[in-house]
Design a protein around this motif. Structure first.
Motif, PDB file in Angstrom:
ATOM      1  N   TYR A  51     -18.277 -24.926  53.165  1.00  0.00           N
ATOM      2  CA  TYR A  51     -17.050 -25.154  52.404  1.00  0.00           C
ATOM      3  C   TYR A  51     -17.289 -26.268  51.392  1.00  0.00           C
ATOM      4  N   ALA A  52     -17.150 -25.934  50.128  1.00  0.00           N
ATOM      5  CA  ALA A  52     -17.237 -26.949  49.084  1.00  0.00           C
ATOM      6  C   ALA A  52     -15.857 -27.582  48.929  1.00  0.00           C
ATOM      7  N   ASN A  53     -15.847 -28.852  48.606  1.00  0.00           N
ATOM      8  CA  ASN A  53     -14.578 -29.523  48.323  1.00  0.00           C
ATOM      9  C   ASN A  53     -14.760 -30.375  47.078  1.00  0.00           C
ATOM     10  N   LYS A  54     -13.680 -30.965  46.591  1.00  0.00           N
ATOM     11  CA  LYS A  54     -13.759 -31.669  45.302  1.00  0.00           C
ATOM     12  C   LYS A  54     -14.719 -32.855  45.327  1.00  0.00           C
ATOM     13  N   ASN A  55     -15.074 -33.350  46.487  1.00  0.00           N
ATOM     14  CA  ASN A  55     -16.016 -34.466  46.587  1.00  0.00           C
ATOM     15  C   ASN A  55     -17.449 -34.032  46.860  1.00  0.00           C
ATOM     16  N   SER A  56     -17.649 -32.740  47.123  1.00  0.00           N
ATOM     17  CA  SER A  56     -18.982 -32.272  47.503  1.00  0.00           C
ATOM     18  C   SER A  56     -19.163 -30.794  47.162  1.00  0.00           C
ATOM     19  N   TYR A  57     -19.676 -30.549  45.960  1.00  0.00           N
ATOM     20  CA  TYR A  57     -19.926 -29.151  45.605  1.00  0.00           C
ATOM     21  C   TYR A  57     -21.172 -28.935  44.743  1.00  0.00           C
ATOM     22  N   TYR A  58     -21.956 -29.961  44.539  1.00  0.00           N
ATOM     23  CA  TYR A  58     -23.178 -29.776  43.762  1.00  0.00           C
ATOM     24  C   TYR A  58     -24.336 -29.285  44.623  1.00  0.00           C
ATOM     25  N   ILE A  59     -24.362 -29.687  45.873  1.00  0.00           N
ATOM     26  CA  ILE A  59     -25.341 -29.169  46.835  1.00  0.00           C
ATOM     27  C   ILE A  59     -24.521 -28.575  47.975  1.00  0.00           C
ATOM     28  N   VAL A  60     -24.620 -27.264  48.148  1.00  0.00           N
ATOM     29  CA  VAL A  60     -23.788 -26.571  49.143  1.00  0.00           C
ATOM     30  C   VAL A  60     -24.633 -25.639  50.006  1.00  0.00           C
ATOM     31  N   ASN A  61     -24.046 -25.249  51.110  1.00  0.00           N
ATOM     32  CA  ASN A  61     -24.617 -24.216  51.962  1.00  0.00           C
ATOM     33  C   ASN A  61     -23.755 -22.968  51.802  1.00  0.00           C
ATOM     34  N   ALA A  62     -24.304 -21.850  52.161  1.00  0.00           N
ATOM     35  CA  ALA A  62     -23.558 -20.593  52.093  1.00  0.00           C
ATOM     36  C   ALA A  62     -23.816 -19.808  53.374  1.00  0.00           C
ATOM     37  N   MET A  63     -22.877 -18.943  53.709  1.00  0.00           N
ATOM     38  CA  MET A  63     -22.999 -18.067  54.878  1.00  0.00           C
ATOM     39  C   MET A  63     -23.256 -16.650  54.367  1.00  0.00           C
ATOM     40  N   GLY A  64     -24.227 -15.986  54.940  1.00  0.00           N
ATOM     41  CA  GLY A  64     -24.497 -14.597  54.588  1.00  0.00           C
ATOM     42  C   GLY A  64     -23.438 -13.675  55.168  1.00  0.00           C
ATOM     43  N   ILE A  65     -23.097 -12.633  54.419  1.00  0.00           N
ATOM     44  CA  ILE A  65     -22.119 -11.656  54.896  1.00  0.00           C
ATOM     45  C   ILE A  65     -22.695 -10.241  54.867  1.00  0.00           C
ATOM     46  N   ASP A  66     -24.014 -10.122  54.903  1.00  0.00           N
ATOM     47  CA  ASP A  66     -24.649  -8.812  55.022  1.00  0.00           C
ATOM     48  C   ASP A  66     -24.389  -8.238  56.415  1.00  0.00           C
ATOM     49  N   TYR A  67     -24.706  -6.980  56.591  1.00  0.00           N
ATOM     50  CA  TYR A  67     -24.487  -6.300  57.866  1.00  0.00           C
ATOM     51  C   TYR A  67     -25.114  -7.069  59.034  1.00  0.00           C
ATOM     52  N   ASN A  68     -26.343  -7.555  58.856  1.00  0.00           N
ATOM     53  CA  ASN A  68     -27.044  -8.251  59.941  1.00  0.00           C
ATOM     54  C   ASN A  68     -26.442  -9.620  60.250  1.00  0.00           C
ATOM     55  N   ASP A  69     -25.580 -10.143  59.385  1.00  0.00           N
ATOM     56  CA  ASP A  69     -24.939 -11.437  59.644  1.00  0.00           C
ATOM     57  C   ASP A  69     -23.744 -11.317  60.583  1.00  0.00           C
ATOM     58  N   LYS A  70     -23.234 -10.109  60.750  1.00  0.00           N
ATOM     59  CA  LYS A  70     -22.179  -9.801  61.727  1.00  0.00           C
ATOM     60  C   LYS A  70     -20.935 -10.690  61.589  1.00  0.00           C
ATOM     61  N   ILE A  71     -20.425 -10.789  60.370  1.00  0.00           N
ATOM     62  CA  ILE A  71     -19.182 -11.523  60.130  1.00  0.00           C
ATOM     63  C   ILE A  71     -18.052 -10.490  60.147  1.00  0.00           C
ATOM     64  N   SER A  72     -17.224 -10.533  61.165  1.00  0.00           N
ATOM     65  CA  SER A  72     -16.124  -9.569  61.270  1.00  0.00           C
ATOM     66  C   SER A  72     -15.073  -9.852  60.204  1.00  0.00           C
ATOM     67  N   LEU A  73     -14.239  -8.880  59.931  1.00  0.00           N
ATOM     68  CA  LEU A  73     -13.151  -9.067  58.971  1.00  0.00           C
ATOM     69  C   LEU A  73     -12.214 -10.182  59.435  1.00  0.00           C
ATOM     70  N   LYS A  74     -11.943 -10.218  60.733  1.00  0.00           N
ATOM     71  CA  LYS A  74     -11.077 -11.273  61.289  1.00  0.00           C
ATOM     72  C   LYS A  74     -11.723 -12.643  61.089  1.00  0.00           C
ATOM     73  N   ASN A  75     -13.026 -12.736  61.329  1.00  0.00           N
ATOM     74  CA  ASN A  75     -13.765 -13.975  61.140  1.00  0.00           C
ATOM     75  C   ASN A  75     -13.708 -14.398  59.669  1.00  0.00           C
ATOM     76  N   PHE A  76     -13.904 -13.433  58.770  1.00  0.00           N
ATOM     77  CA  PHE A  76     -13.835 -13.706  57.333  1.00  0.00           C
ATOM     78  C   PHE A  76     -12.452 -14.251  56.958  1.00  0.00           C
ATOM     79  N   GLU A  77     -11.412 -13.609  57.455  1.00  0.00           N
ATOM     80  CA  GLU A  77     -10.056 -14.045  57.124  1.00  0.00           C
ATOM     81  C   GLU A  77      -9.763 -15.441  57.679  1.00  0.00           C
TER      82      GLU A  77
END
Length: 192
Positions: A106-132
């Motif tokens: 999660y980027a916020n106004k104090n920290s967004y130049y170096i960020v992490n991201a979460m994969g949402i490909d099939y193998n990452d298994k992020i459910s729709l409920k989890n995404f929401e």
């Protein structure tokens, strides 16, 4: 690269850019920074500078970098900020945890130049409920949820996001009045 291949790649990238996608750097040979742990200058010379040069020669102004495989080091983060305004690493969902528990995606106004991201490909298994759940946290905290995916297809497989799943994600975003941002859009988002 052959001139014909370069022209085809440039055309495809220009189409993506005209559709609102950001063209960013991902390394020249897609090699992990860990292969260059003790030789950061070599990583810059072999992976970063040739990639920037190639993209510039195609007419792209590159402002962000996504680490191949999400691998990074604090030293390399600092060095890459000399070449890019934004740096993206990766975080992996362990044990199907709800993504709202991963503060670093999660980027916020104090920290967004170096960020992490979460994969949402099939193998990452992020459910729709989890995404929401993740979207709701971002709304509540005025954050940007940073996500990435690879190829869009109808099949299930590693490094593939299914088009049907992606359409459902967009429907959740529309329902919650969320718009998609590129890395370079974050300055505008937080300068409101």
């Amino acid at each position: 690269m052959s001139p014909i291949f370069t022209l085809l790649v440039k055309r495809k990238l220009k189409i993506l850019e005209s559709d609102g996608h950001e063209i960013a750097c991902h390394g020249y040979n897609h090699i992990s920074v860990f292969n260059y742990k003790d030789t950061s200058d070599l990583y810059i010379n072999n992976e970063i500078l040739p990639s920037i040069k190639t993209l510039h020669s195609m007419g792209f102004k590159v402002v962000s970098f996504a680490y191949p495989f999400g691998d990074s080091t604090p030293t390399m983060d600092s060095l890459l900020l000399k070449y890019f305004k934004y740096i993206r690493k990766a975080t992996y969902n362990i044990n199907n945890t709800t993504i709202n528990n991963y503060d670093n995606i999660y980027a916020n106004k104090n920290s967004y130049y170096i960020v992490n991201a979460m994969g949402i490909d099939y193998n990452d298994k992020i459910s729709l409920k989890n995404f929401e759940t993740g979207i709701k946290r971002a709304i509540s905290n005025n954050e940007i949820l940073i996500l990435y995916a690879h190829s869009i297809d109808t099949i299930k497989g590693d490094f593939i996001i299914q088009s049907e799943y992606l359409e459902k994600l967009f429907a959740i975003c529309k329902k919650n009045k969320i718009k998609s941002l590129t890395m370079k859009d974050m300055d505008k988002f937080y300068s409101k």
